[in-house]
Design a protein around this motif. Structure first.
Motif, PDB file in Angstrom:
ATOM      1  N   HIS A  23      -1.251   8.722  68.424  1.00 14.18           N
ATOM      2  CA  HIS A  23      -1.007   7.282  68.408  1.00 14.18           C
ATOM      3  C   HIS A  23       0.472   6.971  68.628  1.00 14.18           C
ATOM      4  O   HIS A  23       0.812   6.034  69.358  1.00 14.18           O
ATOM      5  N   VAL A  24       1.343   7.759  67.997  1.00 16.52           N
ATOM      6  CA  VAL A  24       2.779   7.534  68.152  1.00 16.52           C
ATOM      7  C   VAL A  24       3.198   7.784  69.597  1.00 16.52           C
ATOM      8  O   VAL A  24       3.911   6.977  70.205  1.00 16.52           O
ATOM      9  N   ARG A  25       2.753   8.894  70.163  1.00 15.42           N
ATOM     10  CA  ARG A  25       3.129   9.211  71.545  1.00 15.42           C
ATOM     11  C   ARG A  25       2.642   8.140  72.509  1.00 15.42           C
ATOM     12  O   ARG A  25       3.371   7.685  73.389  1.00 15.42           O
ATOM     13  N   ASN A  26       1.405   7.716  72.359  1.00 15.78           N
ATOM     14  CA  ASN A  26       0.839   6.730  73.278  1.00 15.78           C
ATOM     15  C   ASN A  26       1.544   5.376  73.148  1.00 15.78           C
ATOM     16  O   ASN A  26       1.717   4.662  74.143  1.00 15.78           O
ATOM     17  N   GLN A  47      11.609  11.548  83.154  1.00 17.99           N
ATOM     18  CA  GLN A  47      10.432  12.376  83.313  1.00 17.99           C
ATOM     19  C   GLN A  47       9.255  11.807  82.511  1.00 17.99           C
ATOM     20  O   GLN A  47       9.444  11.038  81.590  1.00 17.99           O
ATOM     21  N   PHE A  48       8.050  12.215  82.894  1.00 14.13           N
ATOM     22  CA  PHE A  48       6.829  11.782  82.215  1.00 14.13           C
ATOM     23  C   PHE A  48       6.823  12.343  80.796  1.00 14.13           C
ATOM     24  O   PHE A  48       7.124  13.514  80.581  1.00 14.13           O
ATOM     25  N   LEU A  49       6.501  11.508  79.817  1.00 13.35           N
ATOM     26  CA  LEU A  49       6.439  11.991  78.436  1.00 13.35           C
ATOM     27  C   LEU A  49       5.339  13.043  78.285  1.00 13.35           C
ATOM     28  O   LEU A  49       4.245  12.877  78.840  1.00 13.35           O
ATOM     29  N   PRO A  50       5.594  14.116  77.541  1.00 14.11           N
ATOM     30  CA  PRO A  50       4.532  15.092  77.300  1.00 14.11           C
ATOM     31  C   PRO A  50       3.372  14.453  76.567  1.00 14.11           C
ATOM     32  O   PRO A  50       3.547  13.493  75.810  1.00 14.11           O
ATOM     33  N   GLY A  51       2.173  14.962  76.787  1.00 13.67           N
ATOM     34  CA  GLY A  51       0.985  14.418  76.149  1.00 13.67           C
ATOM     35  C   GLY A  51       0.882  14.808  74.689  1.00 13.67           C
ATOM     36  O   GLY A  51       1.638  15.655  74.193  1.00 13.67           O
ATOM     37  N   PRO A  52      -0.040  14.203  73.952  1.00  9.42           N
ATOM     38  CA  PRO A  52      -0.206  14.494  72.526  1.00  9.42           C
ATOM     39  C   PRO A  52      -0.466  15.971  72.237  1.00  9.42           C
ATOM     40  O   PRO A  52       0.046  16.503  71.242  1.00  9.42           O
ATOM     41  N   ASP A  53      -1.251  16.645  73.082  1.00  8.21           N
ATOM     42  CA  ASP A  53      -1.532  18.063  72.851  1.00  8.21           C
ATOM     43  C   ASP A  53      -0.252  18.892  72.913  1.00  8.21           C
ATOM     44  O   ASP A  53      -0.045  19.801  72.104  1.00  8.21           O
ATOM     45  N   ARG A  54       0.601  18.590  73.899  1.00  8.89           N
ATOM     46  CA  ARG A  54       1.855  19.312  74.037  1.00  8.89           C
ATOM     47  C   ARG A  54       2.776  19.059  72.851  1.00  8.89           C
ATOM     48  O   ARG A  54       3.385  19.998  72.315  1.00  8.89           O
TER      49      ARG A  54
END
Length: 216
Positions: free
Chosen positions: A143-146, A156-163
């Motif tokens: 939720h925080v990342r999104n 650069q593109f933010l890394p996804g939640p899994d990363r």
């Protein structure tokens, strides 16, 4: 062009009890890993400052915020609920509604254990999009990342939640060694100490990636 500190600062409004602490640490790590500055009332220990003044100052200095209103259970004698988190959410919303042009740019994500549980204790925020983490660290990270993705100024593109969750697990594995080197107890880290170690971990990872790119 350097992004102003106000735009990069994220006010974390959440419980500080031991049961919630793992989620607070995961949120703090996620905020920093996404390139933002985590802020909360635990960052300073000034007995001469009135607590609500500290909260107001923090809210004023942060464009973004993470509000977790999940801890409202009754405790103590007599048993009473804790409303610090809804209060600070209200101050943030008031700053956005009645503040100057900079304050009106504020944005926040609201977390709870269950998505519609808030309707039973703070129904005035009906219409807000509440995110449920069910007490889970990974759900909070996602939720925080999104939320931060929409406000990221990184090229650069933010890394996804899994990363981010993967790097957080790696950080947690390294934390005892880092604390051993610094002669401190990982179970007793203050918020400033924890954020300092998070920043150090992120910087070392960035340096290693840079060296790897040059060697490739």
């Amino acid at each position: 062009m350097e992004v102003p500190l106000y735009d990069r600062s994220v006010f974390i409004n959440c419980p500080f009890d031991l049961m919630y602490w793992p989620i607070l640490e995961a949120i703090t790590f996620s905020v920093a890993y996404c390139g933002f500055v985590p802020r909360c009332s635990l960052e300073t220990d000034d007995g001469s400052q009135v607590r609500i003044q500290k909260i107001n100052s923090l809210i004023r200095s942060c464009r973004l915020a993470i509000h977790d209103i999940s801890r409202t259970e009754s405790d103590g004698a007599p048993p009473l609920p804790r409303f610090n988190m809804p209060l600070e959410l209200g101050i943030f919303m008031g700053a956005k509604e009645f503040g100057n042009r900079e304050q009106k740019r504020k944005a926040a994500v609201i977390l709870d254990a269950e998505r519609y549980r808030y309707q039973r204790f703070v129904s005035d925020i009906a219409g807000q999009d509440i995110r449920a983490h069910a007490g889970g660290v990974f759900e909070a990270i996602a939720h925080v990342r999104n939320f931060l993705f929409a406000y990221s100024h990184a090229p650069q593109f933010l890394p996804g939640p899994d990363r981010i969750a993967e790097r957080y697990r790696d950080f947690r594995e390294e934390l005892p060694h880092m604390c051993e080197v610094l002669h401190t107890n990982p179970a007793r880290l203050t918020f400033p100490e924890f954020t300092h170690l998070v920043r150090g971990y992120i910087e070392r990872e960035a340096q290693a990636a840079h060296i790897g790119d040059r060697a490739a």
